[in-house]
Scaffold this motif. Sequence first.
Motif, PDB file in Angstrom:
ATOM      1  N   TRP A 122      20.863  38.776 -15.765  1.00  0.00           N
ATOM      2  CA  TRP A 122      21.252  39.581 -14.592  1.00  0.00           C
ATOM      3  C   TRP A 122      22.228  38.773 -13.763  1.00  0.00           C
ATOM      4  N   LYS A 123      23.412  39.319 -13.573  1.00  0.00           N
ATOM      5  CA  LYS A 123      24.445  38.670 -12.764  1.00  0.00           C
ATOM      6  C   LYS A 123      24.867  39.635 -11.660  1.00  0.00           C
ATOM      7  N   PRO A 124      24.189  39.568 -10.510  1.00  0.00           N
ATOM      8  CA  PRO A 124      24.587  40.459  -9.421  1.00  0.00           C
ATOM      9  C   PRO A 124      25.978  40.111  -8.911  1.00  0.00           C
ATOM     10  N   ASN A 125      26.691  41.100  -8.435  1.00  0.00           N
ATOM     11  CA  ASN A 125      28.035  40.901  -7.914  1.00  0.00           C
ATOM     12  C   ASN A 125      27.952  40.262  -6.523  1.00  0.00           C
ATOM     13  N   THR A 126      28.524  39.099  -6.362  1.00  0.00           N
ATOM     14  CA  THR A 126      28.462  38.388  -5.084  1.00  0.00           C
ATOM     15  C   THR A 126      29.218  39.120  -3.981  1.00  0.00           C
ATOM     16  N   LYS A 127      30.154  39.976  -4.349  1.00  0.00           N
ATOM     17  CA  LYS A 127      30.903  40.733  -3.344  1.00  0.00           C
ATOM     18  C   LYS A 127      30.033  41.793  -2.661  1.00  0.00           C
ATOM     19  N   ASP A 128      28.911  42.154  -3.316  1.00  0.00           N
ATOM     20  CA  ASP A 128      28.011  43.161  -2.766  1.00  0.00           C
ATOM     21  C   ASP A 128      26.968  42.576  -1.818  1.00  0.00           C
ATOM     22  N   LEU A 129      26.944  41.261  -1.654  1.00  0.00           N
ATOM     23  CA  LEU A 129      25.966  40.617  -0.778  1.00  0.00           C
ATOM     24  C   LEU A 129      26.440  40.635   0.669  1.00  0.00           C
ATOM     25  N   PRO A 138      21.471  40.097   6.104  1.00  0.00           N
ATOM     26  CA  PRO A 138      20.803  38.912   5.586  1.00  0.00           C
ATOM     27  C   PRO A 138      20.797  38.939   4.058  1.00  0.00           C
ATOM     28  N   LEU A 139      21.175  37.825   3.472  1.00  0.00           N
ATOM     29  CA  LEU A 139      21.414  37.744   2.041  1.00  0.00           C
ATOM     30  C   LEU A 139      20.183  38.049   1.197  1.00  0.00           C
ATOM     31  N   TYR A 140      19.005  37.621   1.649  1.00  0.00           N
ATOM     32  CA  TYR A 140      17.810  37.850   0.839  1.00  0.00           C
ATOM     33  C   TYR A 140      17.487  39.349   0.745  1.00  0.00           C
ATOM     34  N   LYS A 141      17.703  40.096   1.829  1.00  0.00           N
ATOM     35  CA  LYS A 141      17.460  41.539   1.797  1.00  0.00           C
ATOM     36  C   LYS A 141      18.500  42.236   0.934  1.00  0.00           C
ATOM     37  N   SER A 142      19.725  41.798   1.034  1.00  0.00           N
ATOM     38  CA  SER A 142      20.808  42.377   0.252  1.00  0.00           C
ATOM     39  C   SER A 142      20.576  42.135  -1.241  1.00  0.00           C
ATOM     40  N   LEU A 143      20.146  40.928  -1.595  1.00  0.00           N
ATOM     41  CA  LEU A 143      19.879  40.595  -2.989  1.00  0.00           C
ATOM     42  C   LEU A 143      18.705  41.417  -3.524  1.00  0.00           C
ATOM     43  N   ALA A 144      17.669  41.582  -2.712  1.00  0.00           N
ATOM     44  CA  ALA A 144      16.523  42.411  -3.112  1.00  0.00           C
ATOM     45  C   ALA A 144      16.973  43.844  -3.351  1.00  0.00           C
ATOM     46  N   GLN A 145      17.864  44.347  -2.506  1.00  0.00           N
ATOM     47  CA  GLN A 145      18.377  45.719  -2.664  1.00  0.00           C
ATOM     48  C   GLN A 145      19.226  45.840  -3.926  1.00  0.00           C
ATOM     49  N   LEU A 146      20.033  44.826  -4.234  1.00  0.00           N
ATOM     50  CA  LEU A 146      20.834  44.852  -5.466  1.00  0.00           C
ATOM     51  C   LEU A 146      19.926  44.894  -6.693  1.00  0.00           C
ATOM     52  N   LEU A 147      18.844  44.114  -6.658  1.00  0.00           N
ATOM     53  CA  LEU A 147      17.898  44.104  -7.768  1.00  0.00           C
ATOM     54  C   LEU A 147      17.239  45.475  -7.916  1.00  0.00           C
ATOM     55  N   LEU A 187      24.887  32.216  -7.759  1.00  0.00           N
ATOM     56  CA  LEU A 187      25.321  32.909  -6.543  1.00  0.00           C
ATOM     57  C   LEU A 187      25.760  31.946  -5.448  1.00  0.00           C
ATOM     58  N   ASP A 188      25.567  30.653  -5.675  1.00  0.00           N
ATOM     59  CA  ASP A 188      25.881  29.616  -4.692  1.00  0.00           C
ATOM     60  C   ASP A 188      25.093  29.862  -3.396  1.00  0.00           C
ATOM     61  N   LEU A 189      23.789  30.120  -3.582  1.00  0.00           N
ATOM     62  CA  LEU A 189      22.880  30.358  -2.473  1.00  0.00           C
ATOM     63  C   LEU A 189      21.747  29.346  -2.515  1.00  0.00           C
ATOM     64  N   ASN A 190      21.038  29.249  -1.411  1.00  0.00           N
ATOM     65  CA  ASN A 190      19.881  28.388  -1.334  1.00  0.00           C
ATOM     66  C   ASN A 190      18.750  28.995  -2.157  1.00  0.00           C
ATOM     67  N   LEU A 191      17.951  28.153  -2.784  1.00  0.00           N
ATOM     68  CA  LEU A 191      16.829  28.619  -3.599  1.00  0.00           C
ATOM     69  C   LEU A 191      15.858  29.468  -2.778  1.00  0.00           C
ATOM     70  N   SER A 192      15.657  29.119  -1.518  1.00  0.00           N
ATOM     71  CA  SER A 192      14.712  29.888  -0.692  1.00  0.00           C
ATOM     72  C   SER A 192      15.199  31.322  -0.460  1.00  0.00           C
ATOM     73  N   ALA A 200      14.014  37.014  -1.703  1.00  0.00           N
ATOM     74  CA  ALA A 200      14.423  38.288  -2.305  1.00  0.00           C
ATOM     75  C   ALA A 200      13.444  38.700  -3.407  1.00  0.00           C
ATOM     76  N   PHE A 201      13.066  37.755  -4.252  1.00  0.00           N
ATOM     77  CA  PHE A 201      12.122  38.041  -5.326  1.00  0.00           C
ATOM     78  C   PHE A 201      10.766  38.439  -4.747  1.00  0.00           C
ATOM     79  N   LYS A 202      10.363  37.813  -3.656  1.00  0.00           N
ATOM     80  CA  LYS A 202       9.073  38.124  -3.038  1.00  0.00           C
ATOM     81  C   LYS A 202       9.056  39.565  -2.522  1.00  0.00           C
ATOM     82  N   ILE A 203      10.157  40.014  -1.924  1.00  0.00           N
ATOM     83  CA  ILE A 203      10.252  41.403  -1.462  1.00  0.00           C
ATOM     84  C   ILE A 203      10.058  42.352  -2.644  1.00  0.00           C
ATOM     85  N   CYS A 204      10.751  42.077  -3.735  1.00  0.00           N
ATOM     86  CA  CYS A 204      10.656  42.943  -4.913  1.00  0.00           C
ATOM     87  C   CYS A 204       9.273  42.866  -5.558  1.00  0.00           C
TER      88      CYS A 204
END
Length: 120
Positions: free
Chosen positions: A13-20, A23-32, A57-62, A67-71
């Motif tokens: 899974w390679k989410p598009n970084t332009k869609d982030l 807050p990034l964690y919510k956006s990533l959860a929504q992309l997933l 994604l060049d993001l922090n692991l947290s 994002a994974f926790k939300i999903c």
Amino acid sequence: MPVNSFDNYPMSWKPNTKDLTPPLYKSLAQLLENDIQNGTLNPGDKLPPQRELADFLDLNLSTITRAFKICELKGLISGTTGKGTYISSDVQTSPLLLSTLNEDYIDMGAAFHYTSKINI
């Protein structure tokens, strides 16, 4: 800029970084969730390791962990330490996990049944 090049790297899974968006964690959860809903990700598909995804994604692991926790709380994914994170097998059988099909229903939240042993 990511340290590693992921141009030809096979990730499930390679989410598009332009869609982030913040807050990034919510956006990533929504992309997933969107990719599960539109069939890009199917039940049983393995997601990339969180560290690998953070690097891609060049993001922090947290951020990835949140994002994974939300999903996970929505029942979309499940993971086991050392084995990976997978799209839940029943995610397509319950449309309420993904979206609202009928606006007339009342969301009562997730129902959990707890049992406990009482030693007398």
